[in-house]
Design an enzyme around this catalytic site. Structure first.
Site, PDB file in Angstrom:
ATOM      1  N   TYR A  55       0.852  -1.283   0.004  1.00 37.82           N
ATOM      2  CA  TYR A  55       0.171  -0.068  -0.010  1.00 37.82           C
ATOM      3  C   TYR A  55       0.771   1.270  -0.148  1.00 37.82           C
ATOM      4  O   TYR A  55       0.407   2.403  -0.363  1.00 37.82           O
ATOM      5  CB  TYR A  55      -1.019   0.086   1.155  1.00 37.82           C
ATOM      6  CG  TYR A  55      -1.843  -1.231   1.503  1.00 37.82           C
ATOM      7  CD1 TYR A  55      -2.046  -2.172   0.494  1.00 37.82           C
ATOM      8  CD2 TYR A  55      -2.459  -1.355   2.730  1.00 37.82           C
ATOM      9  CE1 TYR A  55      -2.853  -3.181   0.568  1.00 37.82           C
ATOM     10  CE2 TYR A  55      -3.331  -2.478   2.875  1.00 37.82           C
ATOM     11  CZ  TYR A  55      -3.444  -3.395   1.717  1.00 37.82           C
ATOM     12  OH  TYR A  55      -4.281  -4.466   1.997  1.00 37.82           O
ATOM     13  N   HIS A 110       1.038 -11.645   2.711  1.00 39.83           N
ATOM     14  CA  HIS A 110       0.127 -11.037   2.082  1.00 39.83           C
ATOM     15  C   HIS A 110      -0.756 -11.839   1.152  1.00 39.83           C
ATOM     16  O   HIS A 110      -1.935 -11.774   0.963  1.00 39.83           O
ATOM     17  CB  HIS A 110       0.587  -9.859   1.229  1.00 39.83           C
ATOM     18  CG  HIS A 110      -0.463  -8.760   0.723  1.00 39.83           C
ATOM     19  ND1 HIS A 110      -0.269  -7.462   0.855  1.00 39.83           N
ATOM     20  CD2 HIS A 110      -1.875  -8.715   0.586  1.00 39.83           C
ATOM     21  CE1 HIS A 110      -1.311  -6.642   0.723  1.00 39.83           C
ATOM     22  NE2 HIS A 110      -2.325  -7.605   0.475  1.00 39.83           N
TER      23      HIS A 110
HETATM   24  N1  LIG Z   1      -5.336  -8.907   2.438  1.00 43.80           N
HETATM   25  C1  LIG Z   1      -5.570  -8.552   1.077  1.00 43.80           C
HETATM   26  O1  LIG Z   1      -5.167  -8.927   0.039  1.00 43.80           O
HETATM   27  C2  LIG Z   1      -6.442  -7.332   0.976  1.00 43.80           C
HETATM   28  C3  LIG Z   1      -7.203  -7.063  -0.184  1.00 43.80           C
HETATM   29  C4  LIG Z   1      -8.034  -5.873  -0.226  1.00 43.80           C
HETATM   30  C5  LIG Z   1      -8.342  -5.194   1.044  1.00 43.80           C
HETATM   31  N2  LIG Z   1      -7.369  -5.584   2.071  1.00 43.80           N
HETATM   32  C6  LIG Z   1      -7.674  -4.812   3.249  1.00 43.80           C
HETATM   33  O2  LIG Z   1      -9.292  -4.420   3.741  1.00 43.80           O
HETATM   34  C7  LIG Z   1      -9.447  -3.040   3.385  1.00 43.80           C
HETATM   35  C8  LIG Z   1     -10.843  -2.982   2.928  1.00 43.80           C
HETATM   36  O3  LIG Z   1     -11.032  -3.585   1.687  1.00 43.80           O
HETATM   37  P1  LIG Z   1     -11.133  -2.319   0.465  1.00 43.80           P
HETATM   38  O4  LIG Z   1     -10.334  -1.113   0.812  1.00 43.80           O
HETATM   39  O5  LIG Z   1     -10.641  -3.151  -0.650  1.00 43.80           O
HETATM   40  O6  LIG Z   1     -12.576  -2.297   0.302  1.00 43.80           O
HETATM   41  P2  LIG Z   1     -13.941  -1.912   1.164  1.00 43.80           P
HETATM   42  O7  LIG Z   1     -13.563  -1.440   2.593  1.00 43.80           O
HETATM   43  O8  LIG Z   1     -15.055  -2.687   0.898  1.00 43.80           O
HETATM   44  O9  LIG Z   1     -14.411  -0.579   0.336  1.00 43.80           O
HETATM   45  C9  LIG Z   1     -13.772   0.468   0.391  1.00 43.80           C
HETATM   46  C10 LIG Z   1     -14.275   1.402  -0.731  1.00 43.80           C
HETATM   47  O10 LIG Z   1     -15.382   1.825  -0.368  1.00 43.80           O
HETATM   48  C11 LIG Z   1     -15.724   3.488  -0.187  1.00 43.80           C
HETATM   49  N3  LIG Z   1     -16.522   3.501   1.237  1.00 43.80           N
HETATM   50  C12 LIG Z   1     -16.210   3.375   2.302  1.00 43.80           C
HETATM   51  N4  LIG Z   1     -17.033   3.457   3.335  1.00 43.80           N
HETATM   52  C13 LIG Z   1     -18.207   3.776   2.468  1.00 43.80           C
HETATM   53  C14 LIG Z   1     -19.668   4.345   2.912  1.00 43.80           C
HETATM   54  N5  LIG Z   1     -19.903   4.281   4.160  1.00 43.80           N
HETATM   55  N6  LIG Z   1     -20.395   4.664   1.772  1.00 43.80           N
HETATM   56  C15 LIG Z   1     -19.943   4.540   0.288  1.00 43.80           C
HETATM   57  N7  LIG Z   1     -18.650   4.121   0.061  1.00 43.80           N
HETATM   58  C16 LIG Z   1     -17.759   3.894   1.226  1.00 43.80           C
HETATM   59  C17 LIG Z   1     -14.392   3.823   0.143  1.00 43.80           C
HETATM   60  O11 LIG Z   1     -14.137   4.938  -0.524  1.00 43.80           O
HETATM   61  P3  LIG Z   1     -13.769   6.438   0.299  1.00 43.80           P
HETATM   62  O12 LIG Z   1     -12.371   6.045   0.932  1.00 43.80           O
HETATM   63  O13 LIG Z   1     -13.820   7.685  -0.416  1.00 43.80           O
HETATM   64  O14 LIG Z   1     -14.746   6.661   1.510  1.00 43.80           O
HETATM   65  C18 LIG Z   1     -13.510   2.769  -0.829  1.00 43.80           C
HETATM   66  O15 LIG Z   1     -13.756   3.258  -2.206  1.00 43.80           O
HETATM   67  C19 LIG Z   1      -8.397  -2.672   2.831  1.00 43.80           C
HETATM   68  O16 LIG Z   1      -8.178  -1.177   2.668  1.00 43.80           O
HETATM   69  C20 LIG Z   1      -7.170  -3.309   3.218  1.00 43.80           C
HETATM   70  O17 LIG Z   1      -6.809  -2.798   4.481  1.00 43.80           O
HETATM   71  C21 LIG Z   1      -6.708  -6.437   2.192  1.00 43.80           C
END
Ligand SMILES: NC(=O)c1ccc[n+]([C@@H]2O[C@H](COP(=O)([O-])OP(=O)(O)OC[C@H]3O[C@@H](n4cnc5c(N)ncnc54)[C@H](OP(=O)(O)O)[C@@H]3O)[C@@H](O)[C@H]2O)c1
Length: 277
Positions: A55, A110
């Site tokens: 990240y 990861h």
């Molecule tokens: N281990 C892995 O391979 C892996 C893969 C993916 C993710 N992750 C971890 O999991 C975390 C979460 O997953 P993710 O970031 O992919 O997806 P997510 O949390 O499912 O969704 C994030 C997206 O939703 C938007 N969002 C957040 N709250 C919202 C709300 N209340 N209403 C409308 N839109 C909203 C955010 O935009 P804004 O920021 O503009 O609010 C962002 O675009 C990551 O940040 C990371 O730490 C790990």
């Protein structure tokens, strides 16, 4: 169980330290935004942050935690193999130094997908064990591991596998992996818990949101909590961070959970290496 949770609730990891049930994800948080995002989340009561080498915002997450003066749980992850155990150790130590909060609470592999498969996975895990034995990280674990990868790891791990972080939401429930982790005492973390907004208009989700008087995002975070997962919603927007964490004053009913649990379609949005060699 989940009805008694609040934002300060934790589970105890197999390594012995406590992990907060709700944490801020910072994937795709630009480095120059991450400091402010982590700062506002901490002000709102978040107790944990999920970052990764991939990240490119470990330093910013760490500096916001340091400045807060609070005890905030931090996770990082190693994606690419640097080669042998020594090289992987050095690469992870770099993260510990960048984060600069003392011992890192949790360090994960990861993804199991490596050019040399099992050989690379072992070299990375042994590097994490060395960091843990030296007290530079408190707990170690994996991400995107399928059951076969977990079984392979159990053959040589001399420290507990504390966590498996996988993509989890009603449309991708990976029940075989979740069941296996529960049997083994491995804490399951849900990433992409908001499905990156792609299911905001789903009719079932909208109906439950109306019934509960909550937003679709809050229903999804709550679903993860009631399934017993550590949940990692990402937002760089303080209003949405507040909303995503305002999930401890309601409970999804058995019928609502059953409806959501019935939506599983193996529909993942992140790359899914759980079956890779
Ligand atoms: N281990 C892995 O391979 C892996 C893969 C993916 C993710 N992750 C971890 O999991 C975390 C979460 O997953 P993710 O970031 O992919 O997806 P997510 O949390 O499912 O969704 C994030 C997206 O939703 C938007 N969002 C957040 N709250 C919202 C709300 N209340 N209403 C409308 N839109 C909203 C955010 O935009 P804004 O920021 O503009 O609010 C962002 O675009 C990551 O940040 C990371 O730490 C790990």
């Amino acid at each position: 169980m989940s009805s008694s949770l609040d934002i300060a609730s934790t589970y105890t990891l197999p390594a012995g330290n406590n992990i907060p049930v709700l944490q801020l994800g910072v994937y795709k948080s630009p480095a120059d935004v991450t400091h402010r995002s982590v700062q506002s989340a901490i002000q709102l009561g978040y107790r944990g942050v999920d970052t990764a080498q991939y990240y490119a915002n470990e330093s910013e997450a760490g500096s916001a935690i340091r400045e807060s003066g609070k005890n905030i749980f931090i996770t990082s992850k190693i994606m690419d193999s640097a080669g042998d155990v020594d090289a992987n150790y050095a690469k992870c130590l770099e993260s510990v130094n960048k984060i600069n909060v003392g011992a890192v609470d949790l360090f994960l592999i990861h993804s199991p997908r490596y050019p040399n498969g099992a050989q690379d996975r072992k070299a990375v895990w042994l590097a994490l064990e060395r960091l843990a034995k030296e007290g530079r990280v408190k707990a170690i674990g994996v991400s995107n591991y399928g059951v076969k990868h977990l079984k392979e790891l159990e053959e040589y791990a001399s420290l507990p596998i504390s966590v498996n972080q996988i993509e989890l939401h009603p449309w991708n429930q990976m029940n075989d992996i979740v069941t296996y982790c529960k049997q083994k005492g491995i804490v399951v973390e849900a990433y992409c818990p908001l499905v990156r907004g792609r299911k905001a208009d789903d009719a079932h989700l909208v109906k439950i949101a109306e019934q509960t008087g909550k937003s679709w995002a809050q229903v999804l975070v709550r679903w993860s909590l009631q399934r017993g997962f550590v949940v990692l919603p990402k937002s760089d927007n303080a209003d949405r961070q507040k909303l995503n964490a305002d999930v401890f004053d309601f409970e999804l009913s058995d019928d609502q959970m059953t409806l959501l649990n019935g939506l599983d379609a193996g529909e993942h949005i992140a790359p899914c290496p759980i079956d890779c060699d």
